[in-house]
Design a protein around this motif. Sequence first.
Motif, PDB file in Angstrom:
ATOM      1  N   LYS A 130      92.581 -32.271  13.982  1.00 36.55           N
ATOM      2  CA  LYS A 130      91.928 -31.214  14.776  1.00 36.55           C
ATOM      3  C   LYS A 130      91.099 -30.274  13.891  1.00 36.55           C
ATOM      4  CE  LYS A 130      93.456 -32.142  18.915  1.00 36.55           C
ATOM      5  NZ  LYS A 130      93.015 -33.537  18.761  1.00 36.55           N
ATOM      6  N   THR A 131      91.096 -30.571  12.589  1.00 35.08           N
ATOM      7  CA  THR A 131      90.375 -29.697  11.655  1.00 35.08           C
ATOM      8  C   THR A 131      89.572 -30.530  10.672  1.00 35.08           C
ATOM      9  OG1 THR A 131      92.195 -28.111  11.797  1.00 35.08           O
ATOM     10  CG2 THR A 131      90.680 -27.819   9.965  1.00 35.08           C
ATOM     11  N   ILE A 132      88.340 -30.086  10.391  1.00 37.24           N
ATOM     12  CA  ILE A 132      87.543 -30.747   9.356  1.00 37.24           C
ATOM     13  C   ILE A 132      87.037 -29.714   8.349  1.00 37.24           C
ATOM     14  CG2 ILE A 132      86.817 -32.747  10.705  1.00 37.24           C
ATOM     15  CD1 ILE A 132      84.255 -31.427  11.406  1.00 37.24           C
ATOM     16  N   ALA A 133      86.752 -30.220   7.146  1.00 36.70           N
ATOM     17  CA  ALA A 133      86.262 -29.320   6.095  1.00 36.70           C
ATOM     18  C   ALA A 133      85.187 -30.030   5.293  1.00 36.70           C
ATOM     19  CB  ALA A 133      87.416 -28.925   5.183  1.00 36.70           C
ATOM     20  N   LEU A 134      84.261 -29.248   4.770  1.00 38.30           N
ATOM     21  CA  LEU A 134      83.275 -29.792   3.833  1.00 38.30           C
ATOM     22  C   LEU A 134      83.644 -29.292   2.441  1.00 38.30           C
ATOM     23  CD1 LEU A 134      79.746 -29.324   5.497  1.00 38.30           C
ATOM     24  CD2 LEU A 134      81.223 -31.339   5.518  1.00 38.30           C
ATOM     25  N   ALA A 135      83.316 -30.097   1.428  1.00 36.79           N
ATOM     26  CA  ALA A 135      83.635 -29.690   0.052  1.00 36.79           C
ATOM     27  C   ALA A 135      82.637 -30.312  -0.908  1.00 36.79           C
ATOM     28  CB  ALA A 135      85.052 -30.140  -0.289  1.00 36.79           C
ATOM     29  N   GLY A 136      82.452 -29.681  -2.067  1.00 39.30           N
ATOM     30  CA  GLY A 136      81.574 -30.221  -3.103  1.00 39.30           C
ATOM     31  C   GLY A 136      80.159 -29.693  -3.013  1.00 39.30           C
ATOM     32  N   GLY A 137      79.393 -29.912  -4.078  1.00 36.31           N
ATOM     33  CA  GLY A 137      78.049 -29.351  -4.197  1.00 36.31           C
ATOM     34  C   GLY A 137      77.138 -29.630  -3.019  1.00 36.31           C
ATOM     35  N   VAL A 138      77.217 -30.838  -2.460  1.00 36.01           N
ATOM     36  CA  VAL A 138      76.305 -31.200  -1.363  1.00 36.01           C
ATOM     37  C   VAL A 138      76.669 -30.455  -0.072  1.00 36.01           C
ATOM     38  CG1 VAL A 138      75.331 -33.143  -0.037  1.00 36.01           C
ATOM     39  CG2 VAL A 138      75.839 -33.437  -2.449  1.00 36.01           C
ATOM     40  N   MET A 193      83.158 -32.114  19.229  1.00 40.91           N
ATOM     41  CA  MET A 193      84.468 -32.774  19.217  1.00 40.91           C
ATOM     42  C   MET A 193      85.611 -31.803  19.487  1.00 40.91           C
ATOM     43  SD  MET A 193      84.222 -35.500  16.090  1.00 40.91           S
ATOM     44  CE  MET A 193      85.268 -36.777  16.796  1.00 40.91           C
ATOM     45  N   GLY A 194      85.298 -30.506  19.519  1.00 39.57           N
ATOM     46  CA  GLY A 194      86.335 -29.503  19.761  1.00 39.57           C
ATOM     47  C   GLY A 194      87.325 -29.387  18.623  1.00 39.57           C
ATOM     48  N   VAL A 195      86.831 -29.565  17.386  1.00 37.81           N
ATOM     49  CA  VAL A 195      87.710 -29.395  16.217  1.00 37.81           C
ATOM     50  C   VAL A 195      87.248 -28.168  15.439  1.00 37.81           C
ATOM     51  CG1 VAL A 195      88.228 -31.853  16.018  1.00 37.81           C
ATOM     52  CG2 VAL A 195      86.300 -30.926  14.749  1.00 37.81           C
ATOM     53  N   SER A 196      88.161 -27.574  14.657  1.00 36.39           N
ATOM     54  CA  SER A 196      87.713 -26.416  13.877  1.00 36.39           C
ATOM     55  C   SER A 196      87.144 -26.878  12.542  1.00 36.39           C
ATOM     56  CB  SER A 196      88.829 -25.386  13.714  1.00 36.39           C
ATOM     57  OG  SER A 196      89.934 -25.976  13.114  1.00 36.39           O
ATOM     58  N   LEU A 197      86.174 -26.114  12.071  1.00 43.03           N
ATOM     59  CA  LEU A 197      85.423 -26.505  10.876  1.00 43.03           C
ATOM     60  C   LEU A 197      85.532 -25.436   9.792  1.00 43.03           C
ATOM     61  CD1 LEU A 197      83.181 -28.130   9.334  1.00 43.03           C
ATOM     62  CD2 LEU A 197      81.510 -26.790  10.616  1.00 43.03           C
ATOM     63  N   HIS A 198      85.740 -25.892   8.559  1.00 39.38           N
ATOM     64  CA  HIS A 198      85.740 -24.971   7.419  1.00 39.38           C
ATOM     65  C   HIS A 198      84.710 -25.430   6.399  1.00 39.38           C
ATOM     66  CE1 HIS A 198      89.309 -22.692   8.578  1.00 39.38           C
ATOM     67  NE2 HIS A 198      89.693 -23.833   9.151  1.00 39.38           N
ATOM     68  N   ILE A 199      83.878 -24.502   5.964  1.00 43.53           N
ATOM     69  CA  ILE A 199      82.899 -24.780   4.904  1.00 43.53           C
ATOM     70  C   ILE A 199      82.980 -23.609   3.913  1.00 43.53           C
ATOM     71  CG2 ILE A 199      80.525 -25.383   4.332  1.00 43.53           C
ATOM     72  CD1 ILE A 199      79.935 -25.899   7.251  1.00 43.53           C
ATOM     73  N   PRO A 200      83.154 -23.898   2.612  1.00 48.24           N
ATOM     74  CA  PRO A 200      83.203 -22.779   1.664  1.00 48.24           C
ATOM     75  C   PRO A 200      81.858 -22.057   1.606  1.00 48.24           C
ATOM     76  CG  PRO A 200      83.879 -24.855   0.622  1.00 48.24           C
ATOM     77  CD  PRO A 200      83.286 -25.201   1.956  1.00 48.24           C
ATOM     78  N   LYS A 201      81.867 -20.790   1.183  1.00 44.55           N
ATOM     79  CA  LYS A 201      80.568 -20.141   1.014  1.00 44.55           C
ATOM     80  C   LYS A 201      79.850 -20.799  -0.165  1.00 44.55           C
ATOM     81  CE  LYS A 201      81.810 -15.931  -1.472  1.00 44.55           C
ATOM     82  NZ  LYS A 201      82.208 -14.551  -1.389  1.00 44.55           N
ATOM     83  N   ILE A 202      78.515 -20.688  -0.160  1.00 44.82           N
ATOM     84  CA  ILE A 202      77.689 -21.493  -1.074  1.00 44.82           C
ATOM     85  C   ILE A 202      78.174 -21.451  -2.539  1.00 44.82           C
ATOM     86  CG2 ILE A 202      75.349 -21.840  -1.996  1.00 44.82           C
ATOM     87  CD1 ILE A 202      75.150 -22.499   0.868  1.00 44.82           C
TER      88      ILE A 202
END
Length: 327
Positions: free
Chosen positions: A259-267, A284-293
């Motif tokens: 139910k949760t997705i995250a982005l990681a890494g330089g790209v 998709m109704g999932v929660s998303l986490h992306i670090p600040k730049i």
Amino acid sequence: MNILAIESSCDDTSAAVLTERGMQSNVIASQAIHVKFGGVVPELASRAHQTTISQTVQQALNEAELSINEIDLIAVTQGPGLMGSLLVGLCFAKGMALANDIPIIGVNHMDAHIYANFIDAKPEFPFISLTVSGGHTQLVHVKTPFEHEILGKTRDDAAGEAFDKIGKVFGLEYPAGPTMDKLAQSGNTKFHKFPQALLREGLDFSFSGLKTSALYFVQDQEEGFIEENLNDLCASVSEAITEVLVKKLKRAVEQTGVKTIALAGGVSANSMLRAKTEKLAEKMGVSLHIPKITYCTDNAAMIAITGKMKAELGEFDGMEIRPFASL
Ligand code: KG4
Ligand code: ZN
């Protein structure tokens, strides 16, 4: 607990301080020397780390208004990365730990990219991380802290490598990823359809065909064509890379039911990827986490947070700790 973190796996020397009050500093000394070579030269990277590491660490402590006597833990990148670069950071960390009697924890750089998401938020486990950097492209099922299953990875080039190598073919300076991102923002994604590999097949990625296709495309053009259409070409390449990443991420979510997705890494600093992932999460109704730049590309803050999480699990290292280039 006051944590001093050191990162030196590739071409950025970084030091950060994390306390109970949050991230107090995150100093990044980037090495400009590689630009004229069009990529990172490992030997030069180690030498540059050696030159800048003392002042980078001192600056991180100064900005946090702490002295080394007030540090309770040193977290340091153990791998993966360039052996010479890793050795500089790890030896420096061990020296400081030994001289000041401070415990030390070795951190996996790829784990740290994922846990950068915990600096300003608290993603719920389990989640899928799309970890996309200059050396790696992975779909990781993060089940509990440090219990990871790699569901898919690149069979050849990493996503960041694709941005950098294709950018180079277009005449952009290394690293081309951030410049491609900027130029693409005012370009037409439909200008040219570049190939999207393995779309119907599993969770692995492949970007080498795209790279070759871009090279042949450039070779076929008249002089001046690339410069005149640079924004559109950058947008079309970014479209091809990010479409594959997001479609595979969607498949991984469907397969695991997380139910949760995250982005990681330089790209994950890429604006098109961020926008597409936001749209996917909403759909998709999932929660998303992306670090600040600043926490997406290489930095020591992500090493600090990961060190903290490992300390909470009691996973300390001893003075025999050594680097692993392919950890
Ligand atoms: O995670 P990172 O800083 O270093 C590695 O661990 O590899 O990732 C660096 C990669 C480079 O390939 C760089 O071009 C890419 O991330 N990158 C970007 C952007 N910012 C950094 N690629 C596309 N768009 C960006 N905004
Ligand atoms: Zn990295």
